[in-house]
Structure formats: structure tokens, C-alpha cells
Design an enzyme around this catalytic site. Structure first.
Site, PDB file in Angstrom:
ATOM      1  N   TYR A 171       0.829  -1.211   0.000  1.00  0.00           N
ATOM      2  CA  TYR A 171       0.000   0.000   0.000  1.00  0.00           C
ATOM      3  C   TYR A 171       0.864   1.262   0.000  1.00  0.00           C
ATOM      4  O   TYR A 171       0.614   2.209  -0.755  1.00  0.00           O
ATOM      5  CB  TYR A 171      -0.906  -0.046   1.224  1.00  0.00           C
ATOM      6  CG  TYR A 171      -1.825   1.130   1.409  1.00  0.00           C
ATOM      7  CD1 TYR A 171      -2.968   1.273   0.626  1.00  0.00           C
ATOM      8  CD2 TYR A 171      -1.579   2.080   2.394  1.00  0.00           C
ATOM      9  CE1 TYR A 171      -3.838   2.339   0.814  1.00  0.00           C
ATOM     10  CE2 TYR A 171      -2.436   3.149   2.590  1.00  0.00           C
ATOM     11  CZ  TYR A 171      -3.560   3.278   1.797  1.00  0.00           C
ATOM     12  OH  TYR A 171      -4.412   4.332   1.996  1.00  0.00           O
ATOM     13  N   LYS A 175       0.978   4.099  -2.916  1.00  0.00           N
ATOM     14  CA  LYS A 175       0.605   5.477  -2.626  1.00  0.00           C
ATOM     15  C   LYS A 175       1.769   6.443  -2.880  1.00  0.00           C
ATOM     16  O   LYS A 175       1.549   7.603  -3.273  1.00  0.00           O
ATOM     17  CB  LYS A 175       0.118   5.598  -1.187  1.00  0.00           C
ATOM     18  CG  LYS A 175      -1.244   4.931  -0.944  1.00  0.00           C
ATOM     19  CD  LYS A 175      -2.315   5.496  -1.851  1.00  0.00           C
ATOM     20  CE  LYS A 175      -3.717   5.057  -1.440  1.00  0.00           C
ATOM     21  NZ  LYS A 175      -4.760   5.597  -2.350  1.00  0.00           N
TER      22      LYS A 175
END
Length: 302
Positions: A171, A175
């Protein structure tokens, strides 16, 4: 409905729940026509029983707004192309793209499987790139035809992408990649009348309410700082013509707070003017680190 987004056609991905739903409703309340995209999957990206995009469309229409649902997979080129086509075929134009779709498969790095890595990067990073690419191609064509748009793209990063997040290597990498993509897109697409910015929000969503149940719980009374609706006003402004001149920026936002993130910038520096030996390089690095700010780290999804 009239407002800051009056007459604009806006796509919001992952708009069936949470932040995406809040953005879609906020744009509609400000006069935009909204393409509500949601694949209808679970928190881990597995197919769900049905899509909630239609429910959001119903909410918008019940309030007097205009909206259409799109259930395609925007992490595929065909799905992203059909998303842009849905806006053009339904409303005849496209003004704003809000990339928001995503999910989690949290693991410590030593337990993170390749499939979990690929799935999260696919939805978050590829799911930003492909809609952006197809929207940008449309706006480039418009510019070449003499109709330079006042187009906007709002991407969704995270504190995890800016600072790192233990247990979220996939993640955080996705991001962080979105921030890099935002900066490149802002530079490349300016000639076509496109502004590109990113937000790093903190709010109560399916991704955060389980991991941070105490922090994300709604209060019994008073201001609900973690309500996703708190993030949407900045997203609406960034996606409107009122944000003219703002591009290549990252904003952290939660509750009633908005912060302009300044990103990587040079800190303490030493220049020998010649090649270092390993020992010299190490000694110098220790001195520079002693002068530098200590980096932060995020311990969970944001």
C-alpha cells in the site's frame, strides 16, 4: 443545483462508499454531473454481491442532481476507456477526474505474497494511471482541436505513501507511486490545460475503521473529525475552475485541517569536491544525519 462545480462533468472512481461516495455527493451538491464508478468488491478486492454505485446515483438524483453509474474495472485499459467514454457519451464532455479506488491486503514484508503485492499496486497505482491516461488523451485531442479545457485531476495518496507504514509495504509503495505520477502528470499535461494534484486524506472508511476502531469511531456529539465528508470540500475545489494555477501539489487533509505537503527537499549537504573513501563517506554521513530532521513513520492506513 448550482455551485463551485456548476456545469462540470466529474468522474469519481471507487465512489460507491467512503471517501469516493462523499466526493461524488459533494460534487453533485455543487452542480456537477457525476459519473459514479465502483466495481462492487470487498475490502480485499474480491468480488462483492453487487455494486453500490447505483445507490449513490439514486442519492444524487433524489437530491435533484445528475449522475450515472459505471461498474467497469478501471485497472484495465478497456475499463478505464469505457469510464471516460461513459462521461462523453452521457454528458458530452469531461472536466474532472478524481482517482480514489483502492483496497488493502496488509502483511508484514516477510509474509507479503507476490499476489498481494501485485493486487494492491494494480488497483491503486495502475487504477490511477489508466483513467488518467485515457482522460488525458481526450483532453489532448480537445486542445489540438482548438478547445483547450480547464481540466482537473485529483489523485489519492496517503500518509502511508508520504512517510511509510509498518505492515503496509504494498500500500505504501503504491501510494508513494501515486505522488510521483502526480508530479509527472502535472508537468506533462499542463500544455493541454490539465491541472493535476493529490490529496493524502485521513478519514473513516472501510479501510481504516477496522484497523483503527478507537481513533475512527464517530463521537456521540460534536464535530466528527474522521467523517469522510470533511475531505471532500478540498477535493471539490481542486476539481473546479476556481483552483486555476494550482498544480503538482500534495495536500494532507483530515477533519478541519488542510496542510500543503512540501515533500522531499535538500537537507544538510557536504561536498568534498572529489571522490570520498568509504570511511570518509560514512563519517560525513553521520555528521549530516546529526544535523537532519528525524523522519516520521505511519503505523497504519491513512
Amino acid at each position: 443545483m448550482t455551485g463551485i462545480a456548476d456545469g462540470r462533468v466529474v468522474i469519481v472512481t471507487g465512489a460507491g462508499r467512503g471517501l469516493g461516495r462523499a466526493h461524488a455527493l459533494a460534487y453533485a451538491a455543487e452542480g456537477a454531473k457525476v459519473v459514479v464508478n465502483d466495481l462492487g468488491v470487498g475490502l480485499d478486492g474480491a468480488p462483492g454481491p453487487d455494486s453500490s454505485a447505483g445507490q449513490v446515483v439514486d442519492e444524487i438524483r433524489a437530491a435533484g442532481g445528475e449522475a450515472v453509474a459505471h461498474g467497469g474495472d478501471i485497472a484495465t485499459s478497456a475499463g478505464a476507456a469505457s469510464l471516460v467514454a461513459a462521461a462523453l457519451e452521457t454528458y458530452g464532455r469531461l472536466d474532472t477526474l478524481v482517482n480514489n479506488a483502492g483496497f488493502l491486503r496488509d502483511r508484514m514484508l516477510v509474509n507479503l505474497e507476490e499476489d498481494d503485492w501485485d493486487a494492491v499496486l494494480r488497483v491503486h497505482l495502475t487504477g490511477h494511471f489508466l483513467p488518467l491516461r485515457h482522460a488525458a488523451a481526450h483532453w489532448r485531442a480537445e486542445t489540438k482541436a482548438g478547445r483547450t479545457p480547464r481540466a482537473r485531476i485529483v489523485n489519492t495518496s496517503s500518509g502511508a505513501g508520504l512517510l511509510g507504514s509498518v505492515g503496509q509495504g504494498n500500500y505504501s509503495a503504491a501510494k508513494a507511486g501515486i505522488v510521483g505520477l502526480t508530479l509527472v502528470a502535472a508537468a506533462e499535461l499542463a500544455r493541454y490545460g490539465v491541472q493535476v494534484n493529490a490529496i493524502a486524506p485521513a478519514a473513516r472508511t472501510r479501510m481504516t475503521e477496522r484497523a483503527f476502531a478507537g481513533t475512527m469511531a464517530a463521537p456521540d456529539a460534536g464535530f466528527d473529525a474522521m467523517a469522510p465528508e470533511n475531505v471532500s470540500p478540498l477535493v471539490v475545489w481542486l476539481g473546479s475552475a476556481a483552483s486555476a494555477g494550482v498544480t503538482g501539489r500534495v495536500f494532507e487533509t483530515e477533519g478541519g485541517r488542510i496542510t500543503v505537503m512540501e515533500g522531499w527537499r535538500p537537507g544538510p549537504t557536504a561536498d568534498k569536491g572529489a571522490r570520498w573513501t568509504p570511511a570518509e563517506a560514512g563519517e560525513t554521513a553521520w555528521k549530516l544525519l546529526a544535523e537532519a530532521e528525524v523522519p516520521g513513520v505511519v503505523y497504519g492506513a491513512g
